[in-house]
Design an enzyme around this catalytic site. Structure first.
Site, PDB file in Angstrom:
ATOM      1  N   CYS A 279       0.804  -1.233   0.000  1.00 29.71           N
ATOM      2  CA  CYS A 279       0.000   0.000   0.000  1.00 29.71           C
ATOM      3  C   CYS A 279       0.832   1.276   0.000  1.00 29.71           C
ATOM      4  O   CYS A 279       0.834   2.007  -0.973  1.00 29.71           O
ATOM      5  CB  CYS A 279      -0.926  -0.003   1.219  1.00 29.71           C
ATOM      6  SG  CYS A 279      -2.154  -1.304   1.151  1.00 29.71           S
TER       7      CYS A 279
HETATM    8  N1  LIG Z   1      -2.883  -5.871   2.066  1.00 31.45           N
HETATM    9  C1  LIG Z   1      -3.309  -4.758   2.613  1.00 31.45           C
HETATM   10  O1  LIG Z   1      -2.959  -4.437   3.741  1.00 31.45           O
HETATM   11  C2  LIG Z   1      -4.265  -3.837   1.881  1.00 31.45           C
HETATM   12  C3  LIG Z   1      -4.902  -2.845   2.631  1.00 31.45           C
HETATM   13  C4  LIG Z   1      -5.776  -2.000   1.996  1.00 31.45           C
HETATM   14  C5  LIG Z   1      -5.983  -2.117   0.629  1.00 31.45           C
HETATM   15  N2  LIG Z   1      -5.333  -3.081  -0.086  1.00 31.45           N
HETATM   16  C6  LIG Z   1      -5.629  -3.162  -1.514  1.00 31.45           C
HETATM   17  O2  LIG Z   1      -6.494  -4.274  -1.735  1.00 31.45           O
HETATM   18  C7  LIG Z   1      -6.208  -4.893  -2.981  1.00 31.45           C
HETATM   19  C8  LIG Z   1      -5.881  -6.355  -2.766  1.00 31.45           C
HETATM   20  O3  LIG Z   1      -4.720  -6.448  -1.959  1.00 31.45           O
HETATM   21  P1  LIG Z   1      -4.309  -7.758  -1.187  1.00 31.45           P
HETATM   22  O4  LIG Z   1      -3.246  -7.352  -0.220  1.00 31.45           O
HETATM   23  O5  LIG Z   1      -5.517  -8.465  -0.681  1.00 31.45           O
HETATM   24  O6  LIG Z   1      -3.653  -8.602  -2.375  1.00 31.45           O
HETATM   25  P2  LIG Z   1      -3.339 -10.171  -2.360  1.00 31.45           P
HETATM   26  O7  LIG Z   1      -2.282 -10.357  -3.388  1.00 31.45           O
HETATM   27  O8  LIG Z   1      -3.126 -10.641  -0.972  1.00 31.45           O
HETATM   28  O9  LIG Z   1      -4.694 -10.824  -2.861  1.00 31.45           O
HETATM   29  C9  LIG Z   1      -5.196 -10.646  -4.137  1.00 31.45           C
HETATM   30  C10 LIG Z   1      -5.813 -11.952  -4.603  1.00 31.45           C
HETATM   31  O10 LIG Z   1      -6.384 -11.719  -5.863  1.00 31.45           O
HETATM   32  C11 LIG Z   1      -6.180 -12.884  -6.656  1.00 31.45           C
HETATM   33  N3  LIG Z   1      -6.328 -12.508  -8.059  1.00 31.45           N
HETATM   34  C12 LIG Z   1      -5.460 -11.916  -8.891  1.00 31.45           C
HETATM   35  N4  LIG Z   1      -6.010 -11.714 -10.080  1.00 31.45           N
HETATM   36  C13 LIG Z   1      -7.266 -12.192 -10.015  1.00 31.45           C
HETATM   37  C14 LIG Z   1      -8.336 -12.281 -10.934  1.00 31.45           C
HETATM   38  N5  LIG Z   1      -8.230 -11.795 -12.164  1.00 31.45           N
HETATM   39  N6  LIG Z   1      -9.470 -12.864 -10.527  1.00 31.45           N
HETATM   40  C15 LIG Z   1      -9.598 -13.356  -9.275  1.00 31.45           C
HETATM   41  N7  LIG Z   1      -8.627 -13.293  -8.353  1.00 31.45           N
HETATM   42  C16 LIG Z   1      -7.473 -12.718  -8.733  1.00 31.45           C
HETATM   43  C17 LIG Z   1      -4.789 -13.327  -6.282  1.00 31.45           C
HETATM   44  O11 LIG Z   1      -4.590 -14.683  -6.591  1.00 31.45           O
HETATM   45  C18 LIG Z   1      -4.798 -13.073  -4.772  1.00 31.45           C
HETATM   46  O12 LIG Z   1      -5.230 -14.194  -4.052  1.00 31.45           O
HETATM   47  C19 LIG Z   1      -5.068  -4.086  -3.584  1.00 31.45           C
HETATM   48  O13 LIG Z   1      -5.584  -3.100  -4.429  1.00 31.45           O
HETATM   49  C20 LIG Z   1      -4.435  -3.426  -2.384  1.00 31.45           C
HETATM   50  O14 LIG Z   1      -3.785  -2.212  -2.713  1.00 31.45           O
HETATM   51  C21 LIG Z   1      -4.491  -3.959   0.527  1.00 31.45           C
END
Ligand SMILES: NC(=O)c1ccc[n+]([C@@H]2O[C@H](COP(=O)([O-])OP(=O)(O)OC[C@H]3O[C@@H](n4cnc5c(N)ncnc54)[C@H](O)[C@@H]3O)[C@@H](O)[C@H]2O)c1
Length: 439
Positions: A279
């Protein structure tokens, strides 16, 4: 009397209120999985869709791979059939609500990489239709939901806000934070139309404690970027303070702690070895990319990005100088890295500054080992590194560098055994020893 017909909005509202709506979460990572669990706990039937077969199989066995979701919370939901996972997007056809939480990384050029959102939406669009609510949760630039997602989900004859609903709701989860979890972090939501916002707010209010509706998807997108840009810039200031204090022979931690006693108008941020995670190092560049198109340079972001990016180099210089003061050269010395996750008590190494520090140290000829109770192995530069025992290595290394201040480390023993320690996190605040070099 004319026959009354139930509108798509009324029908969806009824399903949400009665918790019979079929909830879908696309992307079952750090964000998506806790969200899916929260809605399943609230009584909804939840289907998670992810492209990674291994994750889907693991979830369906009741095993969690997200630290904040213990198997004890997940397993009963899987066993009760309240939560299930699949790689098959045709499940969207039976869903009423669809939350999208796929990654939004940056390209090497620091341009947003929308490919995950685009590919998820392409799949969703095949099975999307009237009566459905879609909510994008992935962090992104203002305009993504209306410019990119809406055209993909729109179908001839279906009007957004009337036949289907689309919102953006920023995810604010803070992995490893025991106090604020998905259910008690206020949820901002903005829709394409007021009806969309109302539907999104109604949906979240079923499972989350507080919902904050805003006037548009763009406002909701910008909220998240303000929050993370605020953090990134303030960390940049704390890091610049550290560089200045270092030159002036002052302890930056003491300065910040004393400033933080001011009961108003000051909020402490702390320096460190550099930014990490999915992030803070990334999101502000979504904003600067977008504002550049509007002719505005995001100068605070660029400056903080530069200073934060210098920190791993500063840490390596510190290690080198500390070794020199002990009549050793960095080249050929053994440096043990204590902690490689990007922050304390979590297992996430994405963008972790520890990885940069390891590569920089190696480039200068140092031999490296690392320990991290949460990260048994790590892929770096086409190799896999395996964690060593922190105490055995602390005793053996020429220098120990505390990069991640996990609570599980036995700092007293490390201080006793090590010959030299560079502490980038003030983890050794309570120890007074000439062996310790602080950031
Ligand atoms: N991790 C954090 O602390 C956090 C906090 C706030 C916001 N975010 C935001 O949330 C979003 C997700 O982050 P995250 O940390 O959960 O990522 P992550 O990588 O942990 O999870 C994302 C998931 O999406 C799956 N994926 C990828 N492409 C896909 C598709 N086309 N269809 C279905 N699934 C698919 C991946 O396999 C993975 O399991 C990002 O935009 C991130 O910036 C993350």
């Amino acid at each position: 009397m004319p026959a009354t017909t139930t509108t798509a909005a009324e029908l969806l509202e009824q399903k949400i209120k009665s918790r019979t709506a079929r909830v879908g979460v696309i992307g079952l990572g750090y964000v998506g999985l806790p969200l899916a669990v929260e809605f399943a706990k609230a009584g909804f039937h939840v289907t998670g869709i992810d492209v990674q077969e291994s994750k889907v199989a693991q979830l369906n066995r009741g095993d969690s791979y997200v630290q904040d979701v213990p198997a004890s919370a997940l397993r009963p939901l899987i066993e009760a059939g309240k939560l299930q996972a699949t790689t098959d997007f045709s499940a969207v056809a039976d869903l009423d609500t669809i939350n999208i939480a796929v990654p939004t990384p940056l390209r090497k050029t620091k341009d947003p990489d929308m490919s995950f959102i685009v590919s998820a939406c392409q799949e969703i669009a095949k099975y999307f239709g009237p009566g459905k609510l879609a909510i994008l949760e992935s962090t992104t630039y203002p305009g993504t939901t209306d410019e990119l997602v809406l055209p993909m989900l729109e179908q001839p004859g279906l009007k957004v806000g009337e036949h289907f609903f689309l919102c953006f709701s920023p995810e604010r989860v803070d992995p490893g934070n025991p106090k604020f979890i998905t259910s008690n972090i206020p949820k901002v939501v903005g829709g394409i139309t007021p009806a969309c916002t109302r539907m999104g707010a109604l949906f979240y209010s079923q499972a989350l404690e507080k919902v904050v509706p805003v006037s548009s998807t763009r406002v909701a997108e910008m909220v998240k970027l303000l929050e993370n840009t605020f953090r990134m810039i303030n960390i940049g200031l704390a890091n610049e303070m550290a560089l200045m204090c270092d030159r002036m022979g002052l302890n930056v931690w003491e300065v910040i702690d004393a400033a933080a006693t001011k009961p108003f108008g000051f909020m402490p941020f702390y320096p460190g070895p550099g930014l990490g995670g999915h992030c803070i190092p990334i999101d502000p560049f979504y904003l600067s990319w977008k504002t550049k198109q509007a002719g505005i340079e995001a100068r605070f972001i660029d400056l903080a990005g530069y200073i934060n990016g210098q920190m791993p180099h500063f840490v390596v210089d510190k290690i080198q100088n500390a070794l020199n003061d002990h009549s050793k050269a960095l080249k050929g010395s053994h440096v043990h890295v204590l902690g490689i996750a990007y922050k304390r008590n979590i297992d996430d190494v994405r963008e972790s500054p520890a990885l940069d520090i390891i590569l920089l140290l190696e480039r200068r000829g140092a031999r490296i080992s690392y320990s991290d109770p949460f990260v048994p192995t790590v892929r770096l530069d086409h190799r896999t590194l395996a964690a060593d025992d922190p105490l055995a290595m602390s005793a053996r290394a020429d220098c120990v560098v505390v990069v991640t201040d996990h609570a599980a480390f036995d700092y007293a023993t490390v201080v006793r055994q090590a010959s030299l320690i560079v502490d980038t996190r003030n983890a050794l605040k309570t120890f007074d020893s000439p062996k310790i070099v602080r950031l």
